[in-house]
Design an enzyme around this catalytic site. Structure first.
Site: not given
Ligand code: URA
Ligand code: CA
Length: 442
Positions: A82, A161, A168, A183, A187
């Site tokens: 990622h 999320d 946010r 966050s 995932k």
């Molecule tokens: N990428 C994400 O998936 N979440 C965040 O909070 C910031 C970047």
């Protein structure tokens, strides 16, 4: 339990329990906790922070809020990669076939999303016939038989999320380390990875602008991963200029093909070898990073990485002949050079300006409804350290719709900073964070 008491507690700097965190995430997901209370809690977390234990509980609660993908039928250690988001980041397109070519099973779920360019799926859809439509069973079968498969992300990966991130975004609570790290990791965990290699970008084009912030984010994510039993490694890499030369969908596919052929940009190639090495080690396919790197290098040199890419494209219904014939990729109608009126050495390229420029040409989505033009984008000709003569092209715009050309040209001219003296070599990788600790290269 009452949400009011939980907000009050966090406001006063007291750590929340696992039960309280689960209560919040479940309630927020099923709409029994309203946005205004969740927003207040997000701000309290932003200001007070969270302990590593709280952050791990939050991550697992969000991962459990929707589908959790079971990849146990895929043979071998599933390693996911990622990136915290850069400009012109072509690494996934390269890494997917590269690590698969040395025997790391790649079971990748990807999204489309908003941004300067499309996501990995959009980029690959520049290849005629390429499709991500497959059942979970077909996906797993393809990983086991062909070594790599890509499918679209199920709509219900970590819905908590998704909802919290949107909240946010409008309450000035995005750039909080516990909130970003939970966050991202929620995932990855829900998507079924056994091990996770993270590319944490640092610099102006990144979420975390300072090196300190980037290391702290990396440490938080490695902590979460190790806390929940997923081996996690984070590399801190530069985003003070775009990676590689191409920013655009088909343009990046072309750049990935060049890189798999061993003829890619130096920075993109190096970052792929570094991230790839950690993926290979995490998968148990090599004993250490040096051995892993040698395997990947050999695969690039021998053409095996490129062959694996062709096999993967064919398995996904794509026309693998694009690899040898780039004209089969979507082409923009016009190519327009951008020049500078001054002479000097490139000292900095504001990556964000370049990315926004590519998006304005149509390479990325401004809103969820925007259509992407796969052919368009920007190809840079000059990177940090290069000499530029007045009137020489620094970049070429690949354009179908000329409406935004003047604006994008101006952005690119603003993006380039020149100095009289050549700057010392630009650093690409600043350090690595593992379970064993943090290693800094500067
Ligand atoms: N990428 C994400 O998936 N979440 C965040 O909070 C910031 C970047
Ligand atoms: Ca690129």
């Amino acid at each position: 339990m009452r949400m009011y008491d939980i907000i009050h507690k966090k406001r006063d700097g007291i750590a929340l329990s696992q039960e309280e965190i689960s209560f919040v995430i479940q309630g927020f997901t099923n709409d029994s906790i309203p946005d205004y209370q969740m927003a207040a809690l997000a701000m309290a977390i932003f200001i007070r922070g969270m302990s590593p234990e709280e952050t791990a509980h939050l991550t697992l609660a969000m991962a459990a809020s929707g589908d959790q993908i079971d990849l146990s039928q895929v043979k071998g250690v599933k390693v996911d990669k990622h990136s915290t988001g850069g400009v012109g980041d072509t690494t996934t397109l390269v890494l997917l076939p590269l690590v698969a070519s040395v025997g790391v099973p790649v079971a990748k779920m990807s999204g489309r999303g908003l941004g300067h360019t499309g996501g990995t799926i959009d980029k690959l859809e520049a290849i005629p016939g390429f499709s991500i439509e497959r059942s979970k069973e077909e996906f797993i079968e393809q990983v086991n038989s062909k070594g790599a498969a890509l499918m679209g992300q199920s709509g219900s990966i970590a819905p908590a999320d998704k909802k919290l991130y949107a909240l946010r975004d409008v309450t000035a609570t995005v750039d909080s380390i516990p909130l970003i790290s939970s966050s991202i990791m929620s995932k990855k965990i829900a998507a079924g990875a056994d091990a996770i290699v993270l590319d944490v970008k640092t610099g102006e084009g990144a979420f975390m602008k300072t090196l300190e912030g980037s290391f702290a984010l990396a440490e938080a994510m490695v902590n979460i991963g190790e806390n929940v039993g997923r081996h996690t490694i984070a590399v801190i890499s530069d985003m003070d200029q775009p990676l590689g030369y191409a920013i655009g969908n088909a343009l990046e596919v072309q750049e990935a093909i060049d890189t798999l052929r061993g003829q890619g940009p130096a920075d993109l190639t190096e970052l792929c070898l570094v991230l790839g090495s950690y993926m290979v080690v995490a998968a148990g396919v090599a004993g250490n990073a040096m051995e892993a790197r040698a395997k990947l290098h050999e695969s690039l040199e021998s053409g095996r990485a490129l062959e694996t890419f062709k096999t993967f494209l064919t398995a996904q219904g794509g026309d693998a002949s694009v690899v040898d014939d780039a004209t089969r990729l979507p082409q923009a109608a016009k190519k327009i050079p951008v020049t500078l009126p001054r002479t000097g050495f490139v000292s900095h390229i504001h990556a964000e300006e370049v990315g926004t420029g590519a998006m304005l040409l149509g390479a990325g989505r401004e809103t969820k409804e925007s259509e992407i033009d796969l052919a368009v984008g920007i190809v840079l000709h000059k990177k940090v350290g290069d000499r530029v003569e007045a009137g020489e092209a620094i970049a070429t715009l690949h354009v179908n719709d000329e409406k935004r050309v003047a604006e994008v040209t101006e952005r690119l001219q603003r993006a380039y900073e020149l100095s009289e003296q050549k700057q010392p070599n630009h650093r690409l990788i600043f350090g690595v964070v593992t379970q064993q600790g943090t290693e800094r290269f500067v």
